[in-house]
Write a protein that holds these residues in place. Structure first.
Motif, PDB file in Angstrom:
ATOM      1  N   ASP A  25     -10.617-112.616 -48.265  1.00 40.37           N
ATOM      2  CA  ASP A  25      -9.231-112.382 -48.470  1.00 40.37           C
ATOM      3  C   ASP A  25      -8.642-111.078 -48.634  1.00 40.37           C
ATOM      4  OD1 ASP A  25      -9.212-115.100 -47.746  1.00 40.37           O
ATOM      5  OD2 ASP A  25      -8.739-115.873 -49.883  1.00 40.37           O
ATOM      6  N   GLY A  26      -9.359-110.050 -48.681  1.00 39.60           N
ATOM      7  CA  GLY A  26      -8.827-108.843 -48.971  1.00 39.60           C
ATOM      8  C   GLY A  26      -8.952-108.083 -50.594  1.00 39.60           C
ATOM      9  N   HIS A  27      -9.345-109.239 -51.340  1.00 40.55           N
ATOM     10  CA  HIS A  27      -9.381-108.633 -52.756  1.00 40.55           C
ATOM     11  C   HIS A  27     -10.481-107.867 -52.963  1.00 40.55           C
ATOM     12  CE1 HIS A  27      -6.309-111.517 -53.948  1.00 40.55           C
ATOM     13  NE2 HIS A  27      -7.101-112.604 -53.176  1.00 40.55           N
ATOM     14  N   ARG A  28     -10.327-106.883 -54.069  1.00 45.56           N
ATOM     15  CA  ARG A  28     -11.578-106.029 -54.636  1.00 45.56           C
ATOM     16  C   ARG A  28     -12.208-106.929 -55.636  1.00 45.56           C
ATOM     17  NH1 ARG A  28     -11.653 -99.693 -56.808  1.00 45.56           N
ATOM     18  NH2 ARG A  28     -13.993 -99.274 -56.128  1.00 45.56           N
ATOM     19  N   VAL A  29     -13.511-106.936 -55.337  1.00 47.94           N
ATOM     20  CA  VAL A  29     -14.226-107.889 -56.443  1.00 47.94           C
ATOM     21  C   VAL A  29     -15.477-106.948 -56.929  1.00 47.94           C
ATOM     22  CG1 VAL A  29     -15.475-109.985 -56.502  1.00 47.94           C
ATOM     23  CG2 VAL A  29     -13.603-109.993 -55.007  1.00 47.94           C
ATOM     24  N   PHE A  30     -15.588-106.952 -58.277  1.00 51.31           N
ATOM     25  CA  PHE A  30     -16.761-106.339 -58.882  1.00 51.31           C
ATOM     26  C   PHE A  30     -17.331-107.467 -59.581  1.00 51.31           C
ATOM     27  CE2 PHE A  30     -13.330-103.351 -59.409  1.00 51.31           C
ATOM     28  CZ  PHE A  30     -13.765-102.062 -58.963  1.00 51.31           C
ATOM     29  N   ALA A  31     -18.811-107.461 -59.756  1.00 44.24           N
ATOM     30  CA  ALA A  31     -19.326-108.712 -60.119  1.00 44.24           C
ATOM     31  C   ALA A  31     -20.605-107.868 -61.150  1.00 44.24           C
ATOM     32  CB  ALA A  31     -20.223-109.206 -58.884  1.00 44.24           C
ATOM     33  N   MET A  61       0.505-116.532 -56.823  1.00 44.03           N
ATOM     34  CA  MET A  61       0.004-115.134 -56.823  1.00 44.03           C
ATOM     35  C   MET A  61      -0.872-114.582 -55.415  1.00 44.03           C
ATOM     36  SD  MET A  61      -1.834-115.329 -60.532  1.00 44.03           S
ATOM     37  CE  MET A  61      -1.275-115.392 -62.120  1.00 44.03           C
ATOM     38  N   SER A  62      -0.076-114.316 -54.503  1.00 47.12           N
ATOM     39  CA  SER A  62      -0.478-114.201 -53.106  1.00 47.12           C
ATOM     40  C   SER A  62      -0.925-112.506 -52.892  1.00 47.12           C
ATOM     41  CB  SER A  62       0.316-114.349 -52.140  1.00 47.12           C
ATOM     42  OG  SER A  62       1.900-113.823 -52.409  1.00 47.12           O
ATOM     43  N   ASP A  63      -0.549-111.676 -53.894  1.00 47.24           N
ATOM     44  CA  ASP A  63      -0.830-110.264 -53.725  1.00 47.24           C
ATOM     45  C   ASP A  63      -2.369-110.234 -53.689  1.00 47.24           C
ATOM     46  OD1 ASP A  63       1.757-109.731 -53.760  1.00 47.24           O
ATOM     47  OD2 ASP A  63       1.837-109.443 -55.660  1.00 47.24           O
ATOM     48  N   LEU A  64      -2.713-108.932 -53.521  1.00 47.50           N
ATOM     49  CA  LEU A  64      -4.311-108.533 -53.657  1.00 47.50           C
ATOM     50  C   LEU A  64      -4.593-108.047 -54.989  1.00 47.50           C
ATOM     51  CD1 LEU A  64      -4.917-106.799 -50.285  1.00 47.50           C
ATOM     52  CD2 LEU A  64      -5.180-109.026 -50.941  1.00 47.50           C
ATOM     53  N   PHE A  65      -5.799-108.421 -55.448  1.00 47.02           N
ATOM     54  CA  PHE A  65      -6.066-108.122 -57.015  1.00 47.02           C
ATOM     55  C   PHE A  65      -7.385-107.683 -57.197  1.00 47.02           C
ATOM     56  CE2 PHE A  65      -2.913-111.784 -57.100  1.00 47.02           C
ATOM     57  CZ  PHE A  65      -2.067-111.121 -57.823  1.00 47.02           C
ATOM     58  N   ASN A  66      -7.617-107.206 -58.209  1.00 48.40           N
ATOM     59  CA  ASN A  66      -8.844-106.448 -58.640  1.00 48.40           C
ATOM     60  C   ASN A  66      -9.590-107.381 -59.535  1.00 48.40           C
ATOM     61  OD1 ASN A  66      -8.556-104.136 -57.258  1.00 48.40           O
ATOM     62  ND2 ASN A  66      -8.071-102.996 -59.172  1.00 48.40           N
ATOM     63  N   PHE A  67     -10.698-108.117 -59.341  1.00 50.20           N
ATOM     64  CA  PHE A  67     -11.368-109.052 -59.979  1.00 50.20           C
ATOM     65  C   PHE A  67     -12.738-108.506 -60.619  1.00 50.20           C
ATOM     66  CE2 PHE A  67      -8.807-111.860 -57.085  1.00 50.20           C
ATOM     67  CZ  PHE A  67      -7.921-112.515 -57.991  1.00 50.20           C
ATOM     68  N   LEU A  68     -12.919-109.174 -61.711  1.00 51.93           N
ATOM     69  CA  LEU A  68     -14.431-109.100 -62.255  1.00 51.93           C
ATOM     70  C   LEU A  68     -14.945-110.331 -62.326  1.00 51.93           C
ATOM     71  CD1 LEU A  68     -16.766-107.387 -63.374  1.00 51.93           C
ATOM     72  CD2 LEU A  68     -15.844-107.758 -65.567  1.00 51.93           C
ATOM     73  N   ILE A  69     -16.140-110.622 -61.752  1.00 55.72           N
ATOM     74  CA  ILE A  69     -16.926-112.047 -62.125  1.00 55.72           C
ATOM     75  C   ILE A  69     -17.893-111.539 -62.969  1.00 55.72           C
ATOM     76  CG2 ILE A  69     -18.045-113.648 -60.931  1.00 55.72           C
ATOM     77  CD1 ILE A  69     -16.547-113.332 -58.320  1.00 55.72           C
ATOM     78  N   VAL A  70     -18.130-112.319 -64.024  1.00 53.98           N
ATOM     79  CA  VAL A  70     -19.107-111.845 -64.956  1.00 53.98           C
ATOM     80  C   VAL A  70     -20.074-113.079 -65.010  1.00 53.98           C
ATOM     81  CG1 VAL A  70     -19.555-111.735 -67.554  1.00 53.98           C
ATOM     82  CG2 VAL A  70     -17.508-110.899 -66.594  1.00 53.98           C
ATOM     83  N   GLY A  71     -21.528-112.698 -64.802  1.00 51.48           N
ATOM     84  CA  GLY A  71     -22.481-113.602 -64.620  1.00 51.48           C
ATOM     85  C   GLY A  71     -22.535-114.081 -63.109  1.00 51.48           C
TER      86      GLY A  71
END
Length: 297
Positions: A26-32, A1-11
């Motif tokens: 690393d270039g990913h989009r990160v929601f928290a 899984m080397s592509d760029l992803f949209n993540f959500l970190i809960v808590g």
């Protein structure tokens, strides 16, 4: 899984923030998601490190509907109880996860993978026995019971899930064992050779990244360093490293009830999957913390 992803970190707290910032780098989009997201200080410094914060509470489904983004590839559920706030473990580890999964189901929203931070507290062994991912789950305390219930929810998900069972987390600003050798010489019970299992915060974040990147992960991994050790051993090593007297043994002292959980956890499955620990044992981890402490002094 080397592509760029949209993540959500809960808590997104102690571990989640470290993870989130590394993903952003690393270039990913990160929601928290957090009840009280950090804000810029008076000097205008933004502590987010590129993380996009959302205000929400896992105990409140309505807030989740507003806070959870629609376009997500993965979720890291890293919510943890706060003793200061008196959080209910059932609400955080079980019902909170159920609320999140219900919001995803309402939308018909699926994921590539959800990673849930659990704990070796799901084991109830008290005799120093070794446990691994296949050992019976028999939690004795409320937090362990809630985490085991949260893990059970994962098994019914329509997408891939991984539970990462952490042992005791330490690291910057989380130095309870170091504080025990400050001031008066610690006194331990003669039977207080309780086994400790530990993992540095940096390896917590590293293990989360690792299991996300695995092509075919197992559903459960233990995340703990290579070296279970007794409380006496760890405190003695820390005292020697600090140049202060080590712990004393009182043969008449009772073991505090909260320390009666006693097991050694085997984290070899995670290592066999390819994860390489930054801190292989408490010695490497605490050397780093002691070095940082010296630089600040």
């Amino acid at each position: 899984m080397s592509d760029l992803f949209n993540f959500l970190i809960v808590g997104c707290g102690y571990v989640g923030s470290e993870l989130g910032q590394s993903l952003v780098r690393d270039g990913h989009r990160v929601f928290a998601l957090r009840r009280n997201p950090p804000t810029a200080n008076k000097q205008g410094h933004d502590p987010s490190g590129g993380i996009e914060w959302r205000r929400g509470d896992v105990a409140d489904p309505a807030s989740l509907r507003l806070a959870v983004p629609a376009e997500l590839d993965g979720i890291f559920y890293t919510a943890a109880v706060s003793r200061a706030r008196g959080d209910d473990p059932e609400l955080v580890y079980h019902q909170g996860l159920a609320n999140l999964l219900a919001v995803l189901a309402e939308r018909g929203q699926t994921l590539r993978r959800l990673v849930f931070t659990s704990s070796t507290g799901v084991y109830g062994q008290t005799d120093g026995a070794w446990v691994n991912e296949d050992s019976p789950v028999r939690p004795a305390l409320p937090a362990g019971k809630a985490m085991a219930a949260g893990e059970a929810l994962l098994r019914a998900c329509p997408f891939q899930t991984v539970a990462l069972r952490y042992s005791g987390i330490y690291g910057p600003d989380r130095i309870r064992m170091l504080r025990m050798i400050q001031g008066e010489r610690p006194v331990l019970a003669a039977r207080d050779h309780i086994w400790l299992n530990q993992i540095h915060r940096d390896d917590c974040a590293g293990a989360l990244r690792h299991v996300w990147n695995l092509a075919n992960p197992d559903p459960v991994y233990i995340a703990s360093d290579h070296a279970p050790a007794t409380r006496f051993e760890v405190l003695s090593w820390l005292a020697n490293a600090r140049g202060v007297p080590g712990p004393l043994i009182d043969p008449d002292m009772a073991v505090p009830p909260r320390l009666r959980g006693n097991k050694r956890v085997d984290g070899s499955r995670l290592r066999a999957s390819g994860y390489r620990f930054v801190h292989r044992s408490y010695r490497e981890g605490y050397r780093t913390l002691l070095s940082d402490e010296c630089r600040r002094a």
